[in-house]
Design a protein around this motif. Sequence first.
Motif, PDB file in Angstrom:
ATOM      1  N   SER A   1      -4.360  -8.498   0.123  1.00 12.47           N
ATOM      2  CA  SER A   1      -4.523  -7.133   0.631  1.00 12.47           C
ATOM      3  C   SER A   1      -4.720  -7.164   2.135  1.00 12.47           C
ATOM      4  O   SER A   1      -5.505  -7.973   2.640  1.00 12.47           O
ATOM      5  CB  SER A   1      -5.725  -6.456  -0.026  1.00 12.47           C
ATOM      6  OG  SER A   1      -6.129  -5.308   0.671  1.00 12.47           O
TER       7      SER A   1
ATOM      8  N   ARG B   1       5.233  -6.569  -0.204  1.00 13.61           N
ATOM      9  CA  ARG B   1       4.253  -5.499  -0.089  1.00 13.61           C
ATOM     10  C   ARG B   1       4.532  -4.411  -1.113  1.00 13.61           C
ATOM     11  O   ARG B   1       5.642  -3.890  -1.186  1.00 13.61           O
ATOM     12  CB  ARG B   1       4.279  -4.911   1.321  1.00 13.61           C
ATOM     13  CG  ARG B   1       4.026  -5.928   2.431  1.00 13.61           C
ATOM     14  CD  ARG B   1       4.571  -5.407   3.752  1.00 13.61           C
ATOM     15  NE  ARG B   1       4.253  -6.226   4.906  1.00 13.61           N
ATOM     16  CZ  ARG B   1       4.970  -7.282   5.290  1.00 13.61           C
ATOM     17  NH1 ARG B   1       6.028  -7.663   4.578  1.00 13.61           N
ATOM     18  NH2 ARG B   1       4.649  -7.955   6.372  1.00 13.61           N
ATOM     19  N   THR B   2       3.513  -4.074  -1.916  1.00  6.96           N
ATOM     20  CA  THR B   2       3.600  -2.922  -2.815  1.00  6.96           C
ATOM     21  C   THR B   2       2.406  -2.026  -2.527  1.00  6.96           C
ATOM     22  O   THR B   2       1.533  -2.363  -1.721  1.00  6.96           O
ATOM     23  CB  THR B   2       3.575  -3.362  -4.298  1.00  6.96           C
ATOM     24  OG1 THR B   2       2.261  -3.863  -4.610  1.00  6.96           O
ATOM     25  CG2 THR B   2       4.610  -4.445  -4.576  1.00  6.96           C
ATOM     26  N   THR B   3       2.357  -0.888  -3.192  1.00  2.00           N
ATOM     27  CA  THR B   3       1.237   0.036  -2.953  1.00  2.00           C
ATOM     28  C   THR B   3      -0.067  -0.522  -3.494  1.00  2.00           C
ATOM     29  O   THR B   3      -1.147  -0.096  -3.085  1.00  2.00           O
ATOM     30  CB  THR B   3       1.510   1.395  -3.629  1.00  2.00           C
ATOM     31  OG1 THR B   3       1.768   1.184  -5.023  1.00  2.00           O
ATOM     32  CG2 THR B   3       2.718   2.072  -2.984  1.00  2.00           C
ATOM     33  N   ARG B   4      -0.005  -1.496  -4.434  1.00  4.53           N
ATOM     34  CA  ARG B   4      -1.221  -1.993  -5.068  1.00  4.53           C
ATOM     35  C   ARG B   4      -1.580  -3.419  -4.666  1.00  4.53           C
ATOM     36  O   ARG B   4      -2.734  -3.814  -4.795  1.00  4.53           O
ATOM     37  CB  ARG B   4      -1.067  -1.930  -6.594  1.00  4.53           C
ATOM     38  CG  ARG B   4      -0.828  -0.529  -7.127  1.00  4.53           C
ATOM     39  CD  ARG B   4      -0.771  -0.516  -8.638  1.00  4.53           C
ATOM     40  NE  ARG B   4      -2.047  -0.922  -9.222  1.00  4.53           N
ATOM     41  CZ  ARG B   4      -2.245  -1.028 -10.521  1.00  4.53           C
ATOM     42  NH1 ARG B   4      -1.252  -0.801 -11.374  1.00  4.53           N
ATOM     43  NH2 ARG B   4      -3.424  -1.405 -10.996  1.00  4.53           N
TER      44      ARG B   4
END
Length: 300
Positions: free
Chosen positions: A18, A51-54
């Motif tokens: 993250s 990269r993803t939203t989560r």
Amino acid sequence: MDRIDLFRIFCRVVECSSFTRAADTLGMPRSSVSAAVQELETRVSARLLQRTTRRVSPTQEGLALYERCQRLIFDVEEAENLFRHDAAQPSGMLRIDVPGRIGRLIIAPALPGFLERYPKIDISLGVTDRAVNLFEDSLDCVLRVGPLSDSGLIARPIGKLALINVASPAYLARHGTPASPADLAAHWAVNYASPSSGRVEDWEWQEDGALRTLPVKSRVTVNSAEAYIACCLAGLGLIQIPAYDVRRHLEAGELVEVMPEQRPEPMPMTLLYPHRQFLSQRLQVFIEWLEALLKRHLLP
């Protein structure tokens, strides 16, 4: 930005999965962390992170670079200390997390000896039974008791903790003393719920080389070792507990071991840390000291 700083930031993002958590542990704005990774991707001409939203995860190229960066960062830190007059003396801050009762009963009383031996090392000691993330919580190592999930960390087995069955004299006077698991239908237990999963374990014992389990009726469920022991002392039921945890209560006659021939399976005790090859000198000496301490006080 200095290349080594870029490497450090990239490694922390990989470890935290993250940008936001990496920024928090580094004390930097998230935008600066994102910009540093973008700069590094431009320098090496490769996409390093998915990269993803989560979640953020390394690409195949990112994994290869992460392993190289670990070695480079370690070598740079070693080189920076090469000619310091105090380089032979381990120094710096160590952030450790250990189970509550072990921290209070075993490690904290012994820490003065360690700090006297290594006056340039400071300790940040977390004492908790919950699951922690080494990278997100900026920890150097953690001690855990019980089965482990596959975390990708280096796991160093320390030994196995003996567990015993105990009850208070008041409980036994009121309900009688169970001689075998077959008697448990007439008894009460204090239930223990895992702080991380909430799962309540059945009563267990070893018989003919196999592990047996049985639900025992209970009116009280707790999620900490302190409350577990306190409820047992109050006469609320039988419990299964590491022997070291209740040694003083057994010696004082406040608790009594029951069914000594049907004890639970011993629990593994493990030290977890991120990298086998790149341990700082301060972490190496602490791990050696802690392992010797635990084996001396907790293992048969």
